[in-house]
Design a protein around this motif. Structure first.
Motif, mmCIF file in Angstrom:
data_model
loop_
_atom_site.group_PDB
_atom_site.id
_atom_site.type_symbol
_atom_site.label_atom_id
_atom_site.label_comp_id
_atom_site.label_asym_id
_atom_site.label_seq_id
_atom_site.Cartn_x
_atom_site.Cartn_y
_atom_site.Cartn_z
ATOM 1 N N VAL A 26 73.889 61.901 67.171
ATOM 2 C CA VAL A 26 72.481 61.977 66.790
ATOM 3 C C VAL A 26 71.889 63.126 67.598
ATOM 4 O O VAL A 26 71.790 63.050 68.824
ATOM 5 C CB VAL A 26 71.761 60.648 67.097
ATOM 6 C CG1 VAL A 26 70.278 60.748 66.756
ATOM 7 C CG2 VAL A 26 72.425 59.488 66.353
ATOM 8 N N ILE A 27 71.521 64.191 66.920
ATOM 9 C CA ILE A 27 71.021 65.395 67.589
ATOM 10 C C ILE A 27 69.498 65.422 67.474
ATOM 11 O O ILE A 27 68.954 65.276 66.381
ATOM 12 C CB ILE A 27 71.659 66.653 66.984
ATOM 13 C CG1 ILE A 27 73.190 66.539 67.110
ATOM 14 C CG2 ILE A 27 71.138 67.911 67.666
ATOM 15 C CD1 ILE A 27 73.951 67.611 66.395
ATOM 16 N N TRP A 28 68.849 65.608 68.618
ATOM 17 C CA TRP A 28 67.389 65.526 68.656
ATOM 18 C C TRP A 28 66.818 66.457 69.715
ATOM 19 O O TRP A 28 67.528 67.007 70.528
ATOM 20 C CB TRP A 28 66.965 64.079 68.923
ATOM 21 C CG TRP A 28 67.427 63.534 70.244
ATOM 22 C CD1 TRP A 28 68.668 63.025 70.535
ATOM 23 C CD2 TRP A 28 66.677 63.454 71.454
ATOM 24 N NE1 TRP A 28 68.723 62.630 71.846
ATOM 25 C CE2 TRP A 28 67.519 62.880 72.434
ATOM 26 C CE3 TRP A 28 65.388 63.825 71.804
ATOM 27 C CZ2 TRP A 28 67.084 62.666 73.737
ATOM 28 C CZ3 TRP A 28 64.960 63.603 73.106
ATOM 29 C CH2 TRP A 28 65.812 63.018 74.054
ATOM 30 N N PRO A 36 62.908 75.341 71.456
ATOM 31 C CA PRO A 36 63.409 75.178 70.087
ATOM 32 C C PRO A 36 64.936 75.237 69.948
ATOM 33 O O PRO A 36 65.492 74.610 69.054
ATOM 34 C CB PRO A 36 62.756 76.334 69.325
ATOM 35 C CG PRO A 36 61.510 76.613 70.088
ATOM 36 C CD PRO A 36 61.864 76.360 71.534
ATOM 37 N N GLU A 37 65.613 75.953 70.843
ATOM 38 C CA GLU A 37 67.070 76.054 70.729
ATOM 39 C C GLU A 37 67.798 74.870 71.396
ATOM 40 O O GLU A 37 68.993 74.698 71.212
ATOM 41 C CB GLU A 37 67.597 77.371 71.294
ATOM 42 C CG GLU A 37 67.331 77.615 72.753
ATOM 43 C CD GLU A 37 65.945 78.181 73.050
ATOM 44 O OE1 GLU A 37 65.623 78.283 74.239
ATOM 45 O OE2 GLU A 37 65.181 78.498 72.121
ATOM 46 N N ARG A 38 67.077 74.056 72.157
ATOM 47 C CA ARG A 38 67.687 72.909 72.853
ATOM 48 C C ARG A 38 68.050 71.825 71.854
ATOM 49 O O ARG A 38 67.274 71.483 70.977
ATOM 50 C CB ARG A 38 66.721 72.356 73.894
ATOM 51 C CG ARG A 38 67.259 71.183 74.692
ATOM 52 C CD ARG A 38 68.374 71.647 75.623
ATOM 53 N NE ARG A 38 69.088 70.530 76.179
ATOM 54 C CZ ARG A 38 68.895 70.038 77.393
ATOM 55 N NH1 ARG A 38 67.990 70.560 78.186
ATOM 56 N NH2 ARG A 38 69.612 69.019 77.808
ATOM 57 N N ARG A 39 69.258 71.272 71.980
ATOM 58 C CA ARG A 39 69.732 70.197 71.105
ATOM 59 C C ARG A 39 70.311 69.085 71.985
ATOM 60 O O ARG A 39 71.380 69.233 72.534
ATOM 61 C CB ARG A 39 70.782 70.721 70.132
ATOM 62 C CG ARG A 39 70.206 71.695 69.107
ATOM 63 C CD ARG A 39 71.274 72.453 68.364
ATOM 64 N NE ARG A 39 72.219 71.637 67.640
ATOM 65 C CZ ARG A 39 72.096 71.279 66.352
ATOM 66 N NH1 ARG A 39 71.041 71.673 65.651
ATOM 67 N NH2 ARG A 39 73.023 70.549 65.780
ATOM 68 N N ASP A 75 75.267 72.067 71.356
ATOM 69 C CA ASP A 75 74.832 70.683 71.462
ATOM 70 C C ASP A 75 75.109 70.155 72.865
ATOM 71 O O ASP A 75 76.170 70.372 73.414
ATOM 72 C CB ASP A 75 75.560 69.814 70.432
ATOM 73 C CG ASP A 75 75.330 70.310 69.016
ATOM 74 O OD1 ASP A 75 74.173 70.603 68.681
ATOM 75 O OD2 ASP A 75 76.305 70.402 68.259
ATOM 76 N N GLY A 76 74.105 69.479 73.426
ATOM 77 C CA GLY A 76 74.370 68.925 74.754
ATOM 78 C C GLY A 76 73.198 68.579 75.549
ATOM 79 O O GLY A 76 72.154 68.321 75.359
#
Length: 76
Positions: A26-28, A36-39, A75-76
């Motif tokens: 689940v990416i949020w 904005p680039e943070r996932r 992602d992270g």
């Protein structure tokens, strides 16, 4: 909810108290805290995929849900 317990080197579900192998990510992002680039990623087993996604979606934070094997270095 019967499920297989994940080995130590496997991805574990992020749901409280769950120790099962995660197959979903689940990416949020919280736009008030993250660029904005943070996932951010919560991992989810089959039983918790929807509840974790619903939790972040209700707050307007959900980006997408993907398979764990589809995660990237972003992602992270």
């Amino acid at each position: 909810m019967i499920g297989e317990v994940a080995p130590v080197d496997e991805h574990l579900c992020s749901a409280k108290g769950c120790r099962r192998t995660a197959g979903h990510a689940v990416i949020w992002r919280n736009p008030k805290l993250h660029t904005p680039e943070r996932r951010k990623v919560w991992l989810a087993c089959d039983d918790h995929r929807q509840s974790l996604a619903d939790f972040v979606a209700l707050r307007g934070f959900l980006i997408e849900v993907v398979a764990v094997e589809d995660l990237t270095d972003a992602d992270g």
